[in-house]
Design a protein around this motif. Structure first.
Motif, PDB file in Angstrom:
ATOM      1  N   MET A 188       0.856  -1.177   0.000  1.00 43.28           N
ATOM      2  CA  MET A 188       0.000   0.000   0.000  1.00 43.28           C
ATOM      3  C   MET A 188       0.889   1.224   0.000  1.00 43.28           C
ATOM      4  O   MET A 188       2.015   1.211   0.467  1.00 43.28           O
ATOM      5  N   SER A 189       0.394   2.317  -0.490  1.00 39.80           N
ATOM      6  CA  SER A 189       1.210   3.515  -0.598  1.00 39.80           C
ATOM      7  C   SER A 189       1.519   4.107   0.767  1.00 39.80           C
ATOM      8  O   SER A 189       0.772   3.938   1.715  1.00 39.80           O
ATOM      9  N   LYS A 190       2.640   4.814   0.829  1.00 39.62           N
ATOM     10  CA  LYS A 190       3.054   5.433   2.084  1.00 39.62           C
ATOM     11  C   LYS A 190       2.290   6.727   2.335  1.00 39.62           C
ATOM     12  O   LYS A 190       2.086   7.118   3.460  1.00 39.62           O
ATOM     13  N   THR A 191       1.915   7.410   1.281  1.00 37.53           N
ATOM     14  CA  THR A 191       1.169   8.657   1.421  1.00 37.53           C
ATOM     15  C   THR A 191      -0.230   8.451   0.847  1.00 37.53           C
ATOM     16  O   THR A 191      -0.394   7.848  -0.207  1.00 37.53           O
ATOM     17  N   PRO A 192      -1.239   8.934   1.552  1.00 40.10           N
ATOM     18  CA  PRO A 192      -2.597   8.734   1.056  1.00 40.10           C
ATOM     19  C   PRO A 192      -2.864   9.580  -0.191  1.00 40.10           C
ATOM     20  O   PRO A 192      -2.396  10.706  -0.298  1.00 40.10           O
ATOM     21  N   HIS A 193      -3.593   9.032  -1.097  1.00 35.81           N
ATOM     22  CA  HIS A 193      -4.000   9.735  -2.312  1.00 35.81           C
ATOM     23  C   HIS A 193      -5.508   9.903  -2.254  1.00 35.81           C
ATOM     24  O   HIS A 193      -6.234   8.933  -2.048  1.00 35.81           O
ATOM     25  N   GLU A 194      -5.973  11.128  -2.453  1.00 40.36           N
ATOM     26  CA  GLU A 194      -7.414  11.383  -2.393  1.00 40.36           C
ATOM     27  C   GLU A 194      -8.151  10.597  -3.457  1.00 40.36           C
ATOM     28  O   GLU A 194      -9.288  10.191  -3.266  1.00 40.36           O
ATOM     29  N   SER A 195      -7.477  10.329  -4.560  1.00 39.92           N
ATOM     30  CA  SER A 195      -8.124   9.581  -5.631  1.00 39.92           C
ATOM     31  C   SER A 195      -8.321   8.114  -5.267  1.00 39.92           C
ATOM     32  O   SER A 195      -9.128   7.422  -5.893  1.00 39.92           O
ATOM     33  N   ASP A 197     -22.010  -8.150 -11.002  1.00 43.82           N
ATOM     34  CA  ASP A 197     -22.316  -9.318 -10.173  1.00 43.82           C
ATOM     35  C   ASP A 197     -21.084 -10.193  -9.952  1.00 43.82           C
ATOM     36  O   ASP A 197     -21.125 -11.407 -10.123  1.00 43.82           O
ATOM     37  N   LEU A 198     -19.970  -9.562  -9.571  1.00 42.43           N
ATOM     38  CA  LEU A 198     -18.730 -10.277  -9.275  1.00 42.43           C
ATOM     39  C   LEU A 198     -18.654 -10.549  -7.782  1.00 42.43           C
ATOM     40  O   LEU A 198     -19.202  -9.802  -6.975  1.00 42.43           O
ATOM     41  N   ALA A 199     -17.935 -11.598  -7.391  1.00 38.79           N
ATOM     42  CA  ALA A 199     -17.761 -11.908  -5.971  1.00 38.79           C
ATOM     43  C   ALA A 199     -16.534 -11.216  -5.408  1.00 38.79           C
ATOM     44  O   ALA A 199     -16.494 -10.845  -4.241  1.00 38.79           O
ATOM     45  N   GLU A 200     -15.497 -11.024  -6.253  1.00 39.89           N
ATOM     46  CA  GLU A 200     -14.246 -10.455  -5.765  1.00 39.89           C
ATOM     47  C   GLU A 200     -13.513  -9.774  -6.902  1.00 39.89           C
ATOM     48  O   GLU A 200     -13.591 -10.195  -8.053  1.00 39.89           O
ATOM     49  N   LEU A 201     -12.751  -8.739  -6.560  1.00 45.04           N
ATOM     50  CA  LEU A 201     -11.975  -7.990  -7.534  1.00 45.04           C
ATOM     51  C   LEU A 201     -10.678  -7.558  -6.866  1.00 45.04           C
ATOM     52  O   LEU A 201     -10.698  -7.052  -5.744  1.00 45.04           O
ATOM     53  N   SER A 202      -9.545  -7.766  -7.532  1.00 47.48           N
ATOM     54  CA  SER A 202      -8.251  -7.414  -6.977  1.00 47.48           C
ATOM     55  C   SER A 202      -7.465  -6.594  -7.996  1.00 47.48           C
ATOM     56  O   SER A 202      -7.376  -6.981  -9.160  1.00 47.48           O
ATOM     57  N   LEU A 247      -0.572   0.863  -4.560  1.00 45.29           N
ATOM     58  CA  LEU A 247      -1.799   0.610  -3.821  1.00 45.29           C
ATOM     59  C   LEU A 247      -2.337  -0.740  -4.263  1.00 45.29           C
ATOM     60  O   LEU A 247      -2.575  -0.960  -5.448  1.00 45.29           O
ATOM     61  N   ASN A 248      -2.499  -1.660  -3.312  1.00 47.41           N
ATOM     62  CA  ASN A 248      -3.104  -2.961  -3.579  1.00 47.41           C
ATOM     63  C   ASN A 248      -4.506  -2.940  -3.002  1.00 47.41           C
ATOM     64  O   ASN A 248      -4.683  -2.654  -1.820  1.00 47.41           O
ATOM     65  N   VAL A 249      -5.508  -3.254  -3.825  1.00 46.99           N
ATOM     66  CA  VAL A 249      -6.896  -3.228  -3.386  1.00 46.99           C
ATOM     67  C   VAL A 249      -7.546  -4.562  -3.717  1.00 46.99           C
ATOM     68  O   VAL A 249      -7.416  -5.065  -4.830  1.00 46.99           O
ATOM     69  N   LYS A 250      -8.232  -5.118  -2.735  1.00 45.61           N
ATOM     70  CA  LYS A 250      -9.017  -6.330  -2.939  1.00 45.61           C
ATOM     71  C   LYS A 250     -10.411  -6.044  -2.394  1.00 45.61           C
ATOM     72  O   LYS A 250     -10.579  -5.782  -1.214  1.00 45.61           O
ATOM     73  N   VAL A 251     -11.404  -6.065  -3.267  1.00 45.62           N
ATOM     74  CA  VAL A 251     -12.780  -5.797  -2.898  1.00 45.62           C
ATOM     75  C   VAL A 251     -13.547  -7.105  -3.035  1.00 45.62           C
ATOM     76  O   VAL A 251     -13.471  -7.768  -4.066  1.00 45.62           O
ATOM     77  N   SER A 252     -14.253  -7.485  -1.977  1.00 44.03           N
ATOM     78  CA  SER A 252     -14.979  -8.750  -1.970  1.00 44.03           C
ATOM     79  C   SER A 252     -16.357  -8.556  -1.357  1.00 44.03           C
ATOM     80  O   SER A 252     -16.514  -7.817  -0.390  1.00 44.03           O
ATOM     81  N   LYS A 253     -17.339  -9.243  -1.907  1.00 48.26           N
ATOM     82  CA  LYS A 253     -18.696  -9.172  -1.372  1.00 48.26           C
ATOM     83  C   LYS A 253     -18.863 -10.060  -0.151  1.00 48.26           C
ATOM     84  O   LYS A 253     -19.637  -9.767   0.732  1.00 48.26           O
ATOM     85  N   TYR A 254     -18.168 -11.179  -0.134  1.00 48.59           N
ATOM     86  CA  TYR A 254     -18.402 -12.188   0.874  1.00 48.59           C
ATOM     87  C   TYR A 254     -17.160 -12.414   1.717  1.00 48.59           C
ATOM     88  O   TYR A 254     -16.056 -12.343   1.237  1.00 48.59           O
TER      89      TYR A 254
END
Length: 167
Positions: A1-8, A24-29, A40-47
């Motif tokens: 993850m980034s060291k400084t936050p980005h508003e975007s 209608d996806l279960a997960e996105l990375s 920035l590493n992002v993992k979005v999951s519904k479950y």
């Protein structure tokens, strides 16, 4: 993850969540590179399904100490039926206050915080749950004797999962 936050980043994560729902996806990375040492590493999951097996692994932790100490096998076997079917409903159950990884000792190779049969005082650390790289000390809610340890060292736990029994 980034060291400084980005508003975007917030808008980016919200867009990913909308994309997840819209398609209608279960997960996105996704991994975003901002520079040589900034990403920035992002993992979005519904479950939260991956955390569920941790609860089913608990009986293995109970069986291992009973097999290792034949003299203690009889008390352990008699304690299990008395506790009922669900350890979380036991009045002496200590449950997880968060989702994370349970550690029974302060560091690898060190002695565990507690063992079966150990006397604990109210507020004494009984284990650690790591959540988001933060070590959270879990205190004993009451004084008593540790009757069962329901998790193995290094296993994931979910919110409300029984960790151990103190009577």
């Amino acid at each position: 993850m980034s060291k400084t936050p980005h508003e975007s980043d917030v808008a980016f994560i919200q867009a990913l969540a909308e994309l997840l729902n819209k398609n209608d996806l279960a997960e996105l990375s996704v991994k975003r590179e901002f520079g040589e040492h900034d990403s920035l590493n992002v993992k979005v999951s519904k479950y939260a399904a991956p955390a569920a097996p941790a609860y089913h692994a608990a009986p293995v932790a109970v069986a291992a100490p009973a097999a290792a100490a034949p003299a203690a096998a009889a008390p352990a076997a008699s304690a299990a039926p008395a506790a009922g079917g669900d350890p979380a409903s036991h009045p002496g159950a200590v449950t997880s206050p968060m989702v994370g990884t349970a550690y029974l000792s302060p560091e690898p190779g060190a002695d565990p915080f507690v063992a079966i049969g150990a006397q604990v005082k109210e507020g004494q650390t009984v284990l650690i749950i790591e959540a988001m790289k933060t070590m959270n000390h879990i205190p004993a809610p009451r004084a008593g004797t540790v009757k069962r340890i329901l998790v193995e060292d290094g296993t994931p736990v979910e919110f409300g999962a029984p960790l151990l029994i103190i009577e």
